[in-house]
Design a protein around this motif. Sequence first.
Motif, PDB file in Angstrom:
ATOM      1  N   TYR A  49       0.884  -1.482   0.360  1.00  0.00           N
ATOM      2  CA  TYR A  49       0.093  -0.186  -0.056  1.00  0.00           C
ATOM      3  C   TYR A  49       0.659   1.301  -0.128  1.00  0.00           C
ATOM      4  O   TYR A  49       1.655   1.794   1.254  1.00  0.00           O
ATOM      5  N   ARG A  56       0.494   3.528   3.079  1.00  0.00           N
ATOM      6  CA  ARG A  56       0.666   3.102   4.542  1.00  0.00           C
ATOM      7  C   ARG A  56       2.625   3.430   3.824  1.00  0.00           C
ATOM      8  O   ARG A  56       3.054   2.937   5.161  1.00  0.00           O
ATOM      9  N   SER A 101       3.632   5.987   4.811  1.00  0.00           N
ATOM     10  CA  SER A 101       3.731   6.496   6.474  1.00  0.00           C
ATOM     11  C   SER A 101       4.410   6.353   7.353  1.00  0.00           C
ATOM     12  O   SER A 101       5.181   6.541   8.742  1.00  0.00           O
ATOM     13  N   ARG A 102       5.360   4.440   7.004  1.00  0.00           N
ATOM     14  CA  ARG A 102       5.871   3.834   7.904  1.00  0.00           C
ATOM     15  C   ARG A 102       7.557   4.544   7.780  1.00  0.00           C
ATOM     16  O   ARG A 102       7.915   5.159   8.083  1.00  0.00           O
ATOM     17  N   ASP A 132       1.446   2.725  11.352  1.00  0.00           N
ATOM     18  CA  ASP A 132       1.431   1.873  10.154  1.00  0.00           C
ATOM     19  C   ASP A 132       0.167   1.267  10.294  1.00  0.00           C
ATOM     20  O   ASP A 132       0.238  -0.052  10.927  1.00  0.00           O
ATOM     21  N   THR A 145      -1.976  -1.373   8.717  1.00  0.00           N
ATOM     22  CA  THR A 145      -0.982  -3.022   8.513  1.00  0.00           C
ATOM     23  C   THR A 145      -0.868  -4.030   9.913  1.00  0.00           C
ATOM     24  O   THR A 145      -1.298  -5.552  10.369  1.00  0.00           O
TER      25      THR A 145
END
Length: 448
Positions: free
Chosen positions: A287, A290, A293-294, A300, A303
């Motif tokens: 994704y 995601r 974001s990580r 995340d 997840t």
Amino acid sequence: MAFDSLTAKLQNVFKGLRSKGRLTEADVKAALREVKMALLEADVNFKVVKNFIKAVQERATGEDVLNSLTPGQTVIKYVNEEMVRMMGETAEEIELRPGGEITVIMMCGLQGAGKTTTTAKIAGKLKQKGRRPLLVACDIYRPAAIEQLQINGDKQEVPVFSMGTSHSPVDIAKAGVEHAKNNGNNVVILDTAGRLHVDEEMMEELVHIKENVEVHQTILVVDSMTGQDAVNVASTFHERLGVDGVVLTKLDSDTRGGAALSIRAITGRPIYYVGMGEKLSDLEQFYPDRMASRILGMGDVLTLIEKAEAEIDEEKAAQMAKKIKKAEFDFNDFLEQMQQMKKMGGLSSILSMLPGMGLPADLEIDDDALKGTEAIIYSMTVEERTNPSIINPSRKRRIANGAGVDIGEVNRLIKQFEQSRKMMKQMSGMMSGKGRRKGGFRFPFGGM
């Protein structure tokens, strides 16, 4: 994770942006120079970095941004959005033909990228979605390749079609598709041969398979540890074969990880999955939002929730919640929690997905260190695990000898365990209104 160093550097840049009440155009340019250097050091393709920085700078230096109440936050927002756009914006899945029609997937990649293991992982994913996959062993060159596919297929409970090493890969692929038609399989996954380097003979063989078998999806497996070479490999394969999607392996390793940020931008092909470990379950759908974001240290959680739903038994979790509330949990429960955490990728993996829990690049969490704790608990008798209060000095010596550790480590574990039980009891009281302090009780990570 591969992006730990990049995350730490970006967070330092963002900290500087947030600390200023107002930003000038010079402030933004200086911050983006730092971002540019961090991306280049992470092995992101130079052209990709150049376009990325240009796009962010154009959005972030407008008067409406610089004069806003939170210009630093706005710049960070733009960095996040452009990073998502760079990696593809939306998650894409392997396209499968409808109903009982057979989808033929050809796996390709260099030797050592993890292609055969990834082939079995994908078969397992598709089986979970209700498909009936068949693995076809077309690698007749690498020693034990067929055996490896057979072993992994058995673990995933997916059938494997093989004709040994005396037939050509093209004939094996054709026979595999015919076998699928006769046995009710609606997905055929061809595990083809790799080479140490891209060479003409390998490419010709793959082209020959596609000329003789109707391949609906060509998936390239790329080793993220190879950095810029991963992007070059992806470009070459796409030019010759027409790749539909990519699986990026070894993203859990200590690599710079720039391939994940470059492949989509360079090839235009989506990343379907990322390999996050050696176990057959360690394959995550990719994704872009995601992952961005990580990388930016924002966590995340989605997840993490999906991992928890897949790995944690709901009934056991409910029982554990009751025990914690009553402060009745014992070492058996503690051991169970450690096993569940392992299934979810270990403590370091879990922390990397929690917002605000980005770890410094120089700080390493050794999940293997928990093995010492496990050894101590396993050295206890069933009675000792269930009722820790009976563990006296002579029992502690026996447990320490059995675990191969100093008695001090046993004492520390038991003390920490008792303190945890007391804390859980206090927390339970606060949550139920007993002894509640003004302002309420806040759990770590923002509440419960």
